[in-house]
Design an enzyme around this catalytic site. Structure first.
Site, PDB file in Angstrom:
ATOM      1  N   ASP A   7      10.756  30.230 -31.258  1.00  0.00           N
ATOM      2  CA  ASP A   7       9.792  30.523 -32.320  1.00  0.00           C
ATOM      3  C   ASP A   7       8.642  29.550 -32.090  1.00  0.00           C
ATOM      4  O   ASP A   7       8.699  28.394 -32.519  1.00  0.00           O
ATOM      5  CB  ASP A   7      10.418  30.321 -33.699  1.00  0.00           C
ATOM      6  CG  ASP A   7       9.437  30.629 -34.812  1.00  0.00           C
ATOM      7  OD1 ASP A   7       8.613  31.550 -34.647  1.00  0.00           O
ATOM      8  OD2 ASP A   7       9.483  29.947 -35.855  1.00  0.00           O
ATOM      9  N   GLU A  68       8.738  34.794 -29.476  1.00  0.00           N
ATOM     10  CA  GLU A  68       8.070  35.652 -30.454  1.00  0.00           C
ATOM     11  C   GLU A  68       6.647  35.942 -29.990  1.00  0.00           C
ATOM     12  O   GLU A  68       5.897  35.033 -29.635  1.00  0.00           O
ATOM     13  CB  GLU A  68       8.027  34.991 -31.829  1.00  0.00           C
ATOM     14  CG  GLU A  68       7.414  35.898 -32.891  1.00  0.00           C
ATOM     15  CD  GLU A  68       7.506  35.303 -34.268  1.00  0.00           C
ATOM     16  OE1 GLU A  68       8.521  35.525 -34.943  1.00  0.00           O
ATOM     17  OE2 GLU A  68       6.549  34.602 -34.663  1.00  0.00           O
ATOM     18  N   ASP A 141      12.011  27.706 -38.887  1.00  0.00           N
ATOM     19  CA  ASP A 141      11.712  27.850 -37.455  1.00  0.00           C
ATOM     20  C   ASP A 141      12.999  27.867 -36.630  1.00  0.00           C
ATOM     21  O   ASP A 141      13.068  28.558 -35.612  1.00  0.00           O
ATOM     22  CB  ASP A 141      10.809  26.699 -36.981  1.00  0.00           C
ATOM     23  CG  ASP A 141       9.613  26.525 -37.885  1.00  0.00           C
ATOM     24  OD1 ASP A 141       8.605  27.213 -37.675  1.00  0.00           O
ATOM     25  OD2 ASP A 141       9.703  25.707 -38.829  1.00  0.00           O
TER      26      ASP A 141
END
Length: 188
Positions: A7, A68, A141
């Protein structure tokens, strides 16, 4: 399959490692969040993220890295920092010949919750449940990095089958074009 989920972010960059098993069974092996202070120059922040990613890649030896994909955000500066953090990690993986796949936030949410519009609390709750964790991963996160790795474990077989089908279709298209060219030449 061992998947490192990322992330990306400059202030907090979530890193995770998940082992995918038979069916949809997944096991969390490690999770962490790399933090860099906002008052440090950008190049130093990216270096800290790259160093952490390289350590993870060398220590855990994942078979794939799932990052991501950055979508348009209202804050362009945040979007740029997120993209840069993801970029240094993708580069570190590429240097080790580890495949990198980018998943959109909605793909990840849909994979772990069944709803591409799920909120962070729903994603965290499902990650906790899927992995059988005693406590929810914190901060968000960390949960998001785990969700990315889970998403890739579950989507990788479909992605591979689609790539094979695309390659077969391209091969068939080339054979057809060659036959057509030979027929034109014979009748020409």
């Amino acid at each position: 399959m061992r998947v490192m989920g990322v992330d990306p972010g400059l202030t907090r960059c979530g890193l995770s490692l998940v082992e995918g098993g038979a069916g949809r069974r997944v096991t969390a092996l490690d999770v962490d969040v790399v933090r860099t202070p906002a008052d440090v120059e950008l190049s130093r922040r990216l270096l800290a993220i790259a160093d952490a990613a390289e350590y993870w890649l060398d220590t855990h030896r994942p078979q794939a890295v799932a990052i991501e994909r950055v979508f348009a955000q209202h804050n362009v500066r945040t979007a740029m920092g997120t993209a840069q953090a993801g970029g240094v990690i993708a580069l570190a993986a590429a240097r080790r010949d580890i495949p990198v796949v980018f998943h959109t936030p909605s793909e990840v949410k849909a994979a772990v919750t069944g709803n591409g519009s799920a909120d962070k609390a729903q994603v965290t709750a499902m990650v906790t449940r899927i992995l059988g964790l005693q406590a929810a991963p914190r901060p968000a996160d960390a949960a998001d990095a785990l969700a990315l790795a889970i998403c890739h474990c579950w989507r990788a077989p479909v992605i591979a089958r689609m790539a094979e089908a695309k390659a077969r279709a391209e091969q068939a298209r080339r054979r057809y074009a060659e036959r057509l060219a030979q027929q034109r030449k014979a009748t020409g």
